[in-house]
Design an enzyme around this catalytic site. Structure first.
Site, PDB file in Angstrom:
ATOM      1  CG  ASP A 123      42.347  36.927  35.544  1.00 26.06           C
ATOM      2  OD1 ASP A 123      42.551  35.714  35.388  1.00 26.06           O
ATOM      3  OD2 ASP A 123      41.249  37.397  35.895  1.00 26.06           O
ATOM      4  N   GLY A 172      45.060  28.694  40.423  1.00 26.12           N
ATOM      5  CA  GLY A 172      45.718  27.587  41.121  1.00 26.12           C
ATOM      6  C   GLY A 172      46.127  26.437  40.208  1.00 26.12           C
ATOM      7  CG  ASP A 193      36.626  33.902  39.686  1.00 25.93           C
ATOM      8  OD1 ASP A 193      37.829  33.590  39.599  1.00 25.93           O
ATOM      9  OD2 ASP A 193      36.076  34.711  38.922  1.00 25.93           O
TER      10      ASP A 193
HETATM   11  C1  GLA Z   1      38.549  36.343  36.741  1.00 24.86           C
HETATM   12  C2  GLA Z   1      39.217  36.507  38.106  1.00 24.86           C
HETATM   13  C3  GLA Z   1      38.333  37.382  38.986  1.00 24.86           C
HETATM   14  C4  GLA Z   1      38.108  38.728  38.310  1.00 24.86           C
HETATM   15  C5  GLA Z   1      37.536  38.537  36.920  1.00 24.86           C
HETATM   16  C6  GLA Z   1      37.507  39.840  36.147  1.00 24.86           C
HETATM   17  O1  GLA Z   1      37.365  35.629  36.813  1.00 24.86           O
HETATM   18  O2  GLA Z   1      39.453  35.268  38.703  1.00 24.86           O
HETATM   19  O3  GLA Z   1      38.927  37.555  40.257  1.00 24.86           O
HETATM   20  O4  GLA Z   1      39.342  39.404  38.243  1.00 24.86           O
HETATM   21  O5  GLA Z   1      38.295  37.618  36.162  1.00 24.86           O
HETATM   22  O6  GLA Z   1      37.046  39.684  34.850  1.00 24.86           O
END
Ligand code: GLA
Length: 383
Positions: A123, A172, A193
């Site tokens: 991430d 994305g 998200d």
């Molecule tokens: C981001 C990701 C989520 C999740 C959180 C965890 O927001 O997009 O899917 O993994 O971090 O902190």
């Protein structure tokens, strides 16, 4: 080869967020088996953010007290015939502020492999700040830095010799679908998200147009994890959860299957309504998602608030989804399909994958669809 069909499993984030513990993950693994979800294809048990501890003097990362024994957990999950996934990022910190892999990529990949990890969600989060620091006001250079950071972890994972699904999470940005497959990404998030509301789910569906050509065996668009069975706190009554309706759950699950999306359940598997379980384990719908050709659906057309999507399947079959995105939650909506717009000629015999009944799609027969509900039909021999 891994991820020849979109990965299926469970991820801790959408329900547990930062509160997830080893016990929750073990319970989720148990539930995958006892509910029949494993038999339906759900294999990955993915721990999201907040498992991380600190690094020792040699830079080796430990887990925090919520996850006292990661190797033991991996062994437990594997003993059930399931696989274990984990989470990190290319920056110094994860989105929840825990230790991430910046400067420790190979060390972390080796650690995951030594535990027996099978899947990594990586991430972006705080790496965005590194990009801005290292290439101020230069978008192209920032994008190169980002690509390099993902390539670095891919190389580190590969060099462990363990097959580990590599899931890119950078919301994305920078047309990730154009470059992620070539650097070894098995899936990449296409949006920000997801939230357990119809608005969020529909907004994500709307952002998937044009992405079908980037998906295929081994590399998939990821419109984010499932919210089936989840809900949000009612702002006027925080003790109450406003769950997605069953129609919304069905539409969400059907569209993710049409989109050849990873099917990562995000609900509490230990307290699941039977209706929610039967949505998540609908074998006919899962078969659309897992179709071996890996051709993602495209939107054939929209008519007002009704959208028609089609997906080509193995053996010449066709899946047709008719989604009523209309905002009036309680109305029902008679709709006339245009088979010509789908490239079809005359009535088409198929199976309604939610009722299990044989149906014939025609131009004349109106389709009754409640708000936010979907008709999903598999036509074995389209004409
Ligand atoms: C981001 C990701 C989520 C999740 C959180 C965890 O927001 O997009 O899917 O993994 O971090 O902190």
């Amino acid at each position: 080869m891994i991820a020849q069909t979109p990965p299926m499993g469970w991820n801790s984030w959408n329900y547990f967020h930062g509160n997830v513990t080893e016990q929750d993950v073990r319970a989720a693994a148990d539930a995958l088996v006892s509910t029949g979800m494993k038999d339906a294809g759900y294999v990955y048990v993915n721990i999201d953010d907040t498992w991380e501890g600190t690094r020792n003097a040699d830079g080796v990362l430990s887990t925090n007290s919520k996850f006292p024994d990661m190797k033991g957990l991996a062994d437990y999950v594997h003993s059930k015939g399931l696989k274990l996934g984990i989470y990190s990022g290319p920056g110094p910190k994860t989105c929840a502020g825990y230790e991430a892999s910046y400067g420790h990529e190979q060390q972390d990949a080796d650690l995951y492999a030594s535990w027996g990890i099978d899947y990594l969600k990586y991430d972006l989060c705080s790496y965005h700040e590194i990009m801005q620091e290292q290439a101020p006001n230069d978008g192209a250079a920032q994008m190169r830095l980002m690509i390099d950071a993902y390539a670095k972890m891919d190389k580190a994972l590969k060099s462990t010799g363990r097959p580990i699904v590599f899931s890119l999470c950078q919301y994305g940005w920078d047309a990730v679908w154009e470059w992620a497959p070539s650097l070894g990404g098995n899936l990449w998030r296409t949006t920000g998200d997801i939230r357990p509301t119809w608005e969020s789910i529909y907004d994500i569906i709307e952002q998937q147009g044009g992405l079908a050509k980037y998906a295929g065996p081994g590399h998939w668009n990821d419109p984010d994890m499932l919210e089936v069975g989840n809900g949000i706190r009612d702002p006027r009554d925080p003790g109450r959860i406003r769950y997605l309706s069953l129609a919304e759950d069905r539409s969400h699950f059907s569209m993710w299957a049409m989109l050849a999306a990873p099917l990562l359940a995000g609900n509490d598997l230990t307290h699941m309504q039977p209706d929610v379980l039967s949505i998540l384990t609908n074998r006919d719908v899962i078969a659309i998602d897992q179709d071996r050709l890996g051709h993602e659906a495209t939107r054939a057309y929209a008519d007002g608030e009704v959208e028609v999507w089609t997906r080509h399947l193995e053996g010449g079959a066709l899946a047709v989804a008719v989604l009523n995105a209309g905002s009036d939650r309680y109305s029902s909506h008679p709709f006339h399909l245009s088979l010509t717009k789908l490239g079809l000629h005359g009535p088409q015999a198929g199976k309604d994958l939610w009722t299990g009944k044989e149906v014939t799609l025609t131009d004349d027969e109106p389709i009754e669809l409640a708000s936010h509900d979907i008709l999903l039909v598999r036509i074995p021999s389209p004409k």
